[in-house]
Scaffold this active site. Structure first.
Site, short mmCIF file in Angstrom:
data_model
loop_
_atom_site.label_atom_id
_atom_site.label_comp_id
_atom_site.label_asym_id
_atom_site.label_seq_id
_atom_site.Cartn_x
_atom_site.Cartn_y
_atom_site.Cartn_z
N PRO A 327 0.78 -1.24 0.00
CA PRO A 327 0.00 0.00 0.00
C PRO A 327 0.81 1.29 0.00
O PRO A 327 0.23 2.36 -0.08
CB PRO A 327 -0.77 -0.11 1.32
CG PRO A 327 0.20 -0.81 2.23
CD PRO A 327 0.98 -1.76 1.37
N THR A 328 2.15 1.22 0.12
CA THR A 328 2.90 2.46 0.32
C THR A 328 3.21 3.17 -0.99
O THR A 328 3.14 2.59 -2.07
CB THR A 328 4.24 2.20 1.05
OG1 THR A 328 5.07 1.42 0.18
CG2 THR A 328 4.04 1.46 2.35
N CYS A 329 3.60 4.45 -0.87
CA CYS A 329 3.91 5.27 -2.05
C CYS A 329 5.38 5.09 -2.45
O CYS A 329 6.12 6.08 -2.56
CB CYS A 329 3.62 6.73 -1.76
SG CYS A 329 1.90 7.00 -1.44
N ASP A 330 5.80 3.85 -2.58
CA ASP A 330 7.17 3.59 -3.02
C ASP A 330 7.06 2.51 -4.08
O ASP A 330 6.44 1.47 -3.85
CB ASP A 330 8.01 3.10 -1.85
CG ASP A 330 9.48 3.00 -2.22
OD1 ASP A 330 9.78 2.41 -3.29
OD2 ASP A 330 10.32 3.51 -1.47
N ASN A 371 5.42 6.04 5.53
CA ASN A 371 4.14 6.48 4.98
C ASN A 371 3.04 6.56 6.05
O ASN A 371 1.86 6.56 5.74
CB ASN A 371 3.65 5.52 3.88
CG ASN A 371 3.86 6.08 2.49
OD1 ASN A 371 3.20 5.64 1.54
ND2 ASN A 371 4.72 7.04 2.31
#
Ligand SMILES: *Cc1c(COP(=O)(O)O)cnc(C)c1O
Length: 381
Positions: A327-330, A371
């Site tokens: 789910p993270t923005c990476d 995050n």
């Protein structure tokens, strides 16, 4: 999945991904190791899962502990282990941490070069400790392992005799040899080559008047993920055959350091599908995003090395490949893409998924607040 974990998850109230570890499975695993290698002491590798409940159970069952840091040594002591059941197995240590470990009573320490031996000799003087035993780790190529430990630890076998002799000259007890055949090792014969090298080092040390006592066989014992793996008895048999082949009737004292094999299959992660989407109208492969990813505890999916079995409530439905991501923005937070993962076509947003074999190397690899996501919640039942 055990009945106890199923019950626990059925009545669980809180939100977000979690891992649930069943202590009964850990206990069964401990006894299986003890039976498969009856003359070998078990040193549980604490880094695999240092939950206090697990350490307390293993301490009560008679296990010893392989610790990588002063913090892990303190955890093992707090769980009820005495210092003579603890080894400081990291080959890379600060001198002041060695002093601290000696002050806490630890007397079994790993090295893989002369500089580390010198640190231990100075620390021994600073802590005024006696009876300090060191063992030298040798390199292992890790062939056959799904999570190889590469060249970071250990020296070539040809160097180990000099390292041990150096320890002996500095008044330490040159105690033995260690190696690690690579984690999630699928080949039961992987110990043979390293045991041949160990026997050579024992013979060379004997010629120099140094009598070694122990071979530390390390970890590597697998957990069943998607692929079938040999049982622990097969590893025990193969190791015993290699020991006899290379040491004849002068068998050394042996220890094993299982981490993954002790706790991997005792844990299950429950997670949730956050999004199912495509990147274009004619995209052949769906993207499935979970509320757990590489930074939430599934770091061992790095390079897609470990492929966890995933169960859903829709497992009877037809299956199609998907890219599975966290789910993270990476953008590194993708679990399986090179080899897409088969999941039910009907899998939907909000569905729960169960990720099996996640008792080892999950909580300890989970980021603290990347995050804004909390670290992986852990229940030990
Ligand atoms: C990590 C580690 C282990 C445990 O390895 P597994 O493959 O998880 O059993 C054992 N010994 C040492 C020195 C380690 O660093």
């Amino acid at each position: 999945m055990t009945q106890r974990i199923r019950e626990f998850l059925r009545t669980r109230r809180d939100d977000g991904p979690c891992v649930v570890v069943d202590l009964d499975v850990v206990e069964t695993n401990y006894h299986a190791f003890a039976r498969a290698l009856p003359d070998t002491r078990v040193f549980y590798a604490v880094k695999a899962n240092p939950a206090p409940e697990i350490l307390r159970l293993l301490a009560r069952l008679g296990s010893s502990f392989d610790c990588a840091s002063v913090a892990e040594i303190e955890m093992a002591l707090a769980a009820g282990a005495t210092a003579d059941r603890i080894s400081f197995g990291n080959t890379i240590k600060k001198e002041r941490d060695i002093v601290r470990a000696l002050e806490l009573g630890v007397r079994l320490i790993a090295v893989d070069c002369q500089a580390e031996v010198e640190k231990i000799a100075r620390a021994r003087d600073a802590a005024d400790a006696d009876g300090v035993r060191v063992f030298c780790r040798i390199l292992c190529d890790g062939a056959g392992a799904e999570w190889p430990l590469s060249r970071k630890f250990g020296c070539v076998p040809e160097m180990a005799t000099d390292v041990l002799e150096h320890a002996h000259r500095l008044g330490l007890t040159a105690y033995g040899v260690s190696f690690h055949v690579g984690s999630q090792q699928g080949n039961v014969g992987a110990w043979d080559q390293a045991l041949a090298s160990s026997a050579t080092i024992f013979a060379e040390c004997r010629e120099r008047g140094i009598s070694l006592s122990m071979v530390n066989l390390g970890g590597g014992f697998p957990t069943k993920y998607l692929k079938q793996v040999p049982g622990v008895e097969s590893y025990g048999d193969a190791i015993f055959r290699s020991l006899s082949k290379h040491f004849g009737n002068r068998l050394p004292e042996t220890i094993i350091e299982p981490g993954r094999g002790m706790v991997g299959n005792a844990g299950i992660i429950e997670a949730e599908v956050v999004l199912v989407s495509k990147k274009s109208e004619d995209d052949a492969v769906r993207w499935v995003y979970l509320d757990i990813g590489k930074f939430g505890g599934l770091a061992e999916t790095m390079d897609e090395a470990i492929r966890y079995p995933i169960r859903t409530e829709r497992d009877g439905d037809s299956m199609e490949p998907c890219v599975l991501a966290g789910p993270t923005c990476d953008s590194a937070d993708v679990l399986y893409e090179k080899v897409p993962y088969l999941l039910p076509v009907s899998l939907s947003i909000g569905d729960k998924v169960l990720i099996e074999g996640t008792g080892a190397y999950t909580t300890t690899y989970s980021a603290v607040a990347f995050n804004g996501f909390p670290p992986l919640r852990s229940y030990v039942i």
